[in-house]
Design a protein around this motif. Structure first.
Motif, mmCIF file in Angstrom:
data_model
loop_
_atom_site.group_PDB
_atom_site.id
_atom_site.type_symbol
_atom_site.label_atom_id
_atom_site.label_comp_id
_atom_site.label_asym_id
_atom_site.label_seq_id
_atom_site.Cartn_x
_atom_site.Cartn_y
_atom_site.Cartn_z
ATOM 1 N N GLN A 221 0.840 -1.202 0.000
ATOM 2 C CA GLN A 221 0.000 0.000 0.000
ATOM 3 C C GLN A 221 0.875 1.254 0.000
ATOM 4 O O GLN A 221 1.930 1.290 0.660
ATOM 5 N N VAL A 222 0.444 2.279 -0.712
ATOM 6 C CA VAL A 222 1.270 3.490 -0.854
ATOM 7 C C VAL A 222 1.455 4.214 0.477
ATOM 8 O O VAL A 222 2.453 4.912 0.675
ATOM 9 N N ASP A 223 0.503 4.031 1.413
ATOM 10 C CA ASP A 223 0.604 4.724 2.689
ATOM 11 C C ASP A 223 1.166 3.822 3.789
ATOM 12 O O ASP A 223 1.015 4.119 4.978
ATOM 13 N N GLU A 224 1.848 2.742 3.421
ATOM 14 C CA GLU A 224 2.370 1.795 4.403
ATOM 15 C C GLU A 224 3.452 2.445 5.268
ATOM 16 O O GLU A 224 4.391 3.057 4.745
ATOM 17 N N LYS A 225 3.290 2.324 6.602
ATOM 18 C CA LYS A 225 4.232 2.929 7.543
ATOM 19 C C LYS A 225 5.201 1.914 8.155
ATOM 20 O O LYS A 225 6.255 2.286 8.670
ATOM 21 N N ARG A 226 4.859 0.646 8.108
ATOM 22 C CA ARG A 226 5.718 -0.374 8.718
ATOM 23 C C ARG A 226 6.952 -0.640 7.855
ATOM 24 O O ARG A 226 6.972 -0.332 6.665
ATOM 25 N N ASP A 227 7.986 -1.220 8.478
ATOM 26 C CA ASP A 227 9.206 -1.558 7.746
ATOM 27 C C ASP A 227 9.230 -3.009 7.278
ATOM 28 O O ASP A 227 10.047 -3.371 6.435
ATOM 29 N N HIS A 228 8.381 -3.835 7.845
ATOM 30 C CA HIS A 228 8.266 -5.233 7.410
ATOM 31 C C HIS A 228 6.776 -5.536 7.289
ATOM 32 O O HIS A 228 6.008 -5.251 8.205
ATOM 33 N N VAL A 229 6.370 -6.118 6.165
ATOM 34 C CA VAL A 229 4.952 -6.307 5.881
ATOM 35 C C VAL A 229 4.718 -7.714 5.340
ATOM 36 O O VAL A 229 5.527 -8.250 4.575
ATOM 37 N N GLU A 230 3.604 -8.314 5.754
ATOM 38 C CA GLU A 230 3.134 -9.577 5.193
ATOM 39 C C GLU A 230 1.803 -9.316 4.485
ATOM 40 O O GLU A 230 0.890 -8.733 5.071
ATOM 41 N N VAL A 231 1.704 -9.719 3.242
ATOM 42 C CA VAL A 231 0.496 -9.492 2.453
ATOM 43 C C VAL A 231 -0.003 -10.833 1.931
ATOM 44 O O VAL A 231 0.786 -11.641 1.409
ATOM 45 N N CYS A 232 -1.317 -11.055 2.065
ATOM 46 C CA CYS A 232 -1.940 -12.305 1.628
ATOM 47 C C CYS A 232 -2.883 -12.013 0.467
ATOM 48 O O CYS A 232 -4.081 -11.792 0.675
ATOM 49 N N PRO A 233 -2.371 -11.975 -0.774
ATOM 50 C CA PRO A 233 -3.248 -11.656 -1.912
ATOM 51 C C PRO A 233 -4.360 -12.674 -2.107
ATOM 52 O O PRO A 233 -5.462 -12.323 -2.530
ATOM 53 N N GLY A 234 -4.083 -13.946 -1.788
ATOM 54 C CA GLY A 234 -5.129 -14.956 -1.912
ATOM 55 C C GLY A 234 -6.290 -14.680 -0.978
ATOM 56 O O GLY A 234 -7.461 -14.889 -1.330
ATOM 57 N N GLY A 235 -5.983 -14.195 0.234
ATOM 58 C CA GLY A 235 -7.038 -13.827 1.167
ATOM 59 C C GLY A 235 -7.868 -12.675 0.646
ATOM 60 O O GLY A 235 -9.101 -12.658 0.803
ATOM 61 N N GLY A 236 -7.207 -11.710 0.002
ATOM 62 C CA GLY A 236 -7.944 -10.594 -0.580
ATOM 63 C C GLY A 236 -8.887 -11.043 -1.682
ATOM 64 O O GLY A 236 -10.021 -10.560 -1.778
ATOM 65 N N VAL A 237 -8.440 -11.988 -2.509
ATOM 66 C CA VAL A 237 -9.289 -12.501 -3.588
ATOM 67 C C VAL A 237 -10.507 -13.216 -3.012
ATOM 68 O O VAL A 237 -11.643 -13.025 -3.484
ATOM 69 N N ILE A 238 -10.302 -14.044 -1.988
ATOM 70 C CA ILE A 238 -11.423 -14.785 -1.396
ATOM 71 C C ILE A 238 -12.426 -13.827 -0.758
ATOM 72 O O ILE A 238 -13.644 -13.994 -0.900
ATOM 73 N N VAL A 239 -11.951 -12.800 -0.066
ATOM 74 C CA VAL A 239 -12.852 -11.825 0.546
ATOM 75 C C VAL A 239 -13.657 -11.104 -0.530
ATOM 76 O O VAL A 239 -14.858 -10.845 -0.361
ATOM 77 N N GLN A 240 -13.039 -10.780 -1.644
ATOM 78 C CA GLN A 240 -13.773 -10.125 -2.722
ATOM 79 C C GLN A 240 -14.835 -11.051 -3.304
ATOM 80 O O GLN A 240 -15.943 -10.608 -3.640
ATOM 81 N N ARG A 241 -14.534 -12.335 -3.422
ATOM 82 C CA ARG A 241 -15.526 -13.282 -3.923
ATOM 83 C C ARG A 241 -16.674 -13.447 -2.934
ATOM 84 O O ARG A 241 -17.842 -13.532 -3.338
ATOM 85 N N LEU A 242 -16.352 -13.511 -1.648
ATOM 86 C CA LEU A 242 -17.412 -13.563 -0.646
ATOM 87 C C LEU A 242 -18.279 -12.315 -0.721
ATOM 88 O O LEU A 242 -19.511 -12.385 -0.650
ATOM 89 N N SER A 243 -17.627 -11.165 -0.856
ATOM 90 C CA SER A 243 -18.360 -9.900 -0.911
ATOM 91 C C SER A 243 -19.273 -9.845 -2.121
ATOM 92 O O SER A 243 -20.415 -9.363 -2.035
ATOM 93 N N ASN A 244 -18.804 -10.315 -3.271
ATOM 94 C CA ASN A 244 -19.639 -10.332 -4.470
ATOM 95 C C ASN A 244 -20.887 -11.174 -4.249
ATOM 96 O O ASN A 244 -22.005 -10.780 -4.628
ATOM 97 N N ARG A 245 -20.719 -12.336 -3.641
ATOM 98 C CA ARG A 245 -21.868 -13.212 -3.400
ATOM 99 C C ARG A 245 -22.857 -12.574 -2.435
ATOM 100 O O ARG A 245 -24.075 -12.652 -2.632
ATOM 101 N N ILE A 246 -22.339 -11.967 -1.378
ATOM 102 C CA ILE A 246 -23.227 -11.346 -0.399
ATOM 103 C C ILE A 246 -23.984 -10.176 -1.026
ATOM 104 O O ILE A 246 -25.187 -10.000 -0.807
ATOM 105 N N ALA A 247 -23.285 -9.369 -1.821
ATOM 106 C CA ALA A 247 -23.933 -8.218 -2.453
ATOM 107 C C ALA A 247 -24.993 -8.656 -3.460
ATOM 108 O O ALA A 247 -26.038 -8.005 -3.594
ATOM 109 N N GLU A 248 -24.751 -9.764 -4.174
ATOM 110 C CA GLU A 248 -25.665 -10.180 -5.234
ATOM 111 C C GLU A 248 -26.734 -11.159 -4.755
ATOM 112 O O GLU A 248 -27.875 -11.115 -5.222
ATOM 113 N N ASP A 249 -26.386 -12.057 -3.829
ATOM 114 C CA ASP A 249 -27.306 -13.117 -3.421
ATOM 115 C C ASP A 249 -27.830 -12.956 -1.997
ATOM 116 O O ASP A 249 -28.739 -13.687 -1.595
ATOM 117 N N GLY A 250 -27.266 -12.033 -1.239
ATOM 118 C CA GLY A 250 -27.648 -11.885 0.165
ATOM 119 C C GLY A 250 -26.857 -12.826 1.048
ATOM 120 O O GLY A 250 -26.224 -13.772 0.603
#
Length: 410
Positions: A221-250
């Motif tokens: 992230q452009v505003d990252e303040k920490r010097d060591h970072v762990e990022v889970c892109p797979g987790g971000g993808v799954i959350v987006q898929r969950l969000s799509n289902r919730i927004a469309e199907d309830g």
């Protein structure tokens, strides 16, 4: 696994921590999750559903509350990601059986996303007994299906995308912490990725790659303040898929895990025999995990137009759901001193700041419409003796954000 990784690294160069985790945990031949039953006292770690049935009972009440708050749809899919030994879903189904009068003629079904064939067998034995069978072909989306003792259909999938669409309550307990993470270090030349290499003696070691990688150029992230970072892109993808289902199907999603709100740095660790284990030592023999960055998950979910509540510490979530009342009911009805001691100990493990009370966080994803102002609630009925977990026609309507505000029940 070590020979496989050393050969791979010598042939192609250092691999990312994410690729290392993916190989160690889910390699179809030698992966830790594929070949081990790692849960429980005899395994490498233990989870909240294994500690006390109360945990699953309260999440069952949360599921029913969210279904009621959404207008009582005619069908309800219970979807769990990474269901472990099936203990959580088993406790939830027991509560739903007790709340059957509130659910009425709702069409219920259970859907489990599980990559481990061995764990799916354990889950099937607990949830369906002998009433299950494997699919004839590995290519089928549903690779195992069965029927619970109450007659509910139970299906197993390897990935979320294979779960049928429809109004769903999604549960992910200690699922996101096992997803592969990339590790990055801030240097005088900018962000660089931490990767896994081999030393001259063919032992694994961490190295910082001198040049930018695709991951280090795109995931920070452009505003990252920490010097060591762990990022889970797979987790971000799954959350987006969950969000799509919730927004469309309830529906709604509840994510519960070790985690932080964008504050921690190096959390990558291993567990073996309930003790910390060096992450690069004897790969494939220990679990690997990293704390979930809930601030990252919230950002990913917000892009899909759902509401995010939390993260909220486990202690607060369980108390809002009535864990104190439930424990008092159990203790009053328990005459066995050993059992009483066990109940008190399990309560302490789940809620104490020294144990899981603050380390575990709960994040809820909801459709935006669920946050509309609730209608005025009727005056409360006169107090009556607690009778365990019961819901009937006299039960007040659930709060719009069950678990994230106080929810009282008898």
């Amino acid at each position: 696994m070590l020979r496989h990784l050393v050969t791979k690294i010598k042939a192609t160069g250092p691999i990312s921590v994410a690729e290392y985790m993916r190989e160690v945990l889910t390699n179809p031949v030698t992966g830790y999750y594929v070949n081990n039953d790692m849960l429980g006292p005899d395994g490498d770690f233990i989870t909240s559903p294994e500690i006390s049935q109360v945990f699953g009972e309260l999440l069952g009440v949360w599921c029913v509350s969210e279904w009621m708050g959404a207008g009582r749809p005619s069908s309800l899919q219970l979807v769990e990601l990474g269901p472990g030994r099936g203990s959580l879903m088993n406790d939830i189904l027991r509560v739903l059986g007790q709340l059957r009068s509130a659910l009425g003629q709702t069409e219920l079904s259970v859907h489990l996303v599980e990559v481990s064939p061995r764990l799916s067998q354990v889950q099937a034995q607990l949830l369906t007994g002998a009433q299950n069978q494997q699919a004839d072909s590995e290519d089928q989306p549903v690779y195992r299906h069965g029927t619970s003792p109450a007659g509910l259909p139970v299906s197993w999938y390897r990935q979320l995308d294979d779960v049928p669409r429809g109004f769903s309550i999604f549960l992910a307990h200690e699922f996101f912490d096992a997803l592969p993470v990339h590790k990055f270090q801030r240097t005088p030349r900018g962000w660089r990725e931490v990767m896994v290499d081999v030393d001259p003696e063919d032992q694994l070691r961490f190295v910082i790659i001198p040049a930018p990688t695709l991951a280090s150029s795109s995931l920070i992230q452009v505003d990252e303040k920490r010097d060591h970072v762990e990022v889970c892109p797979g987790g971000g993808v799954i959350v987006q898929r969950l969000s799509n289902r919730i927004a469309e199907d309830g529906g709604a999603a509840l994510i519960a895990d070790y985690g932080h709100d964008g504050t921690k740095t190096d959390t990558f660790r291993g567990f073996k025999g309930h003790r910390l284990h060096p992450v690069l030592e004897a790969p494939g023999s220990a679990d690997l995990t990293a704390d979930v960055d809930f601030s990252y998950l919230r950002k990913m979910a917000a892009r899909r137009g759902v509401a995010c509540l939390g993260p909220l510490p486990q202690r607060d979530f369980l108390r809002n759901m009535g864990v104190d009342t439930r424990m008092q009911v159990l203790l009053r009805s328990c005459e066995d001193p050993a059992r009483r001691t066990q109940l008190i100990h399990s309560y302490d493990l789940l809620t104490s700041p020294d144990h899981m009370g603050l380390r575990f966080q709960f994040l809820c994803l909801l459709a935006q419409s669920r946050l509309a102002p609730a209608p005025p609630r009727p005056a409360p009925a006169p107090p009556r003796p607690a009778q365990g977990l019961k819901v009937d026609d006299k039960t007040p309507a659930p709060l719009p954000v069950a678990g994230f505000s106080e929810l009282t029940f008898s």
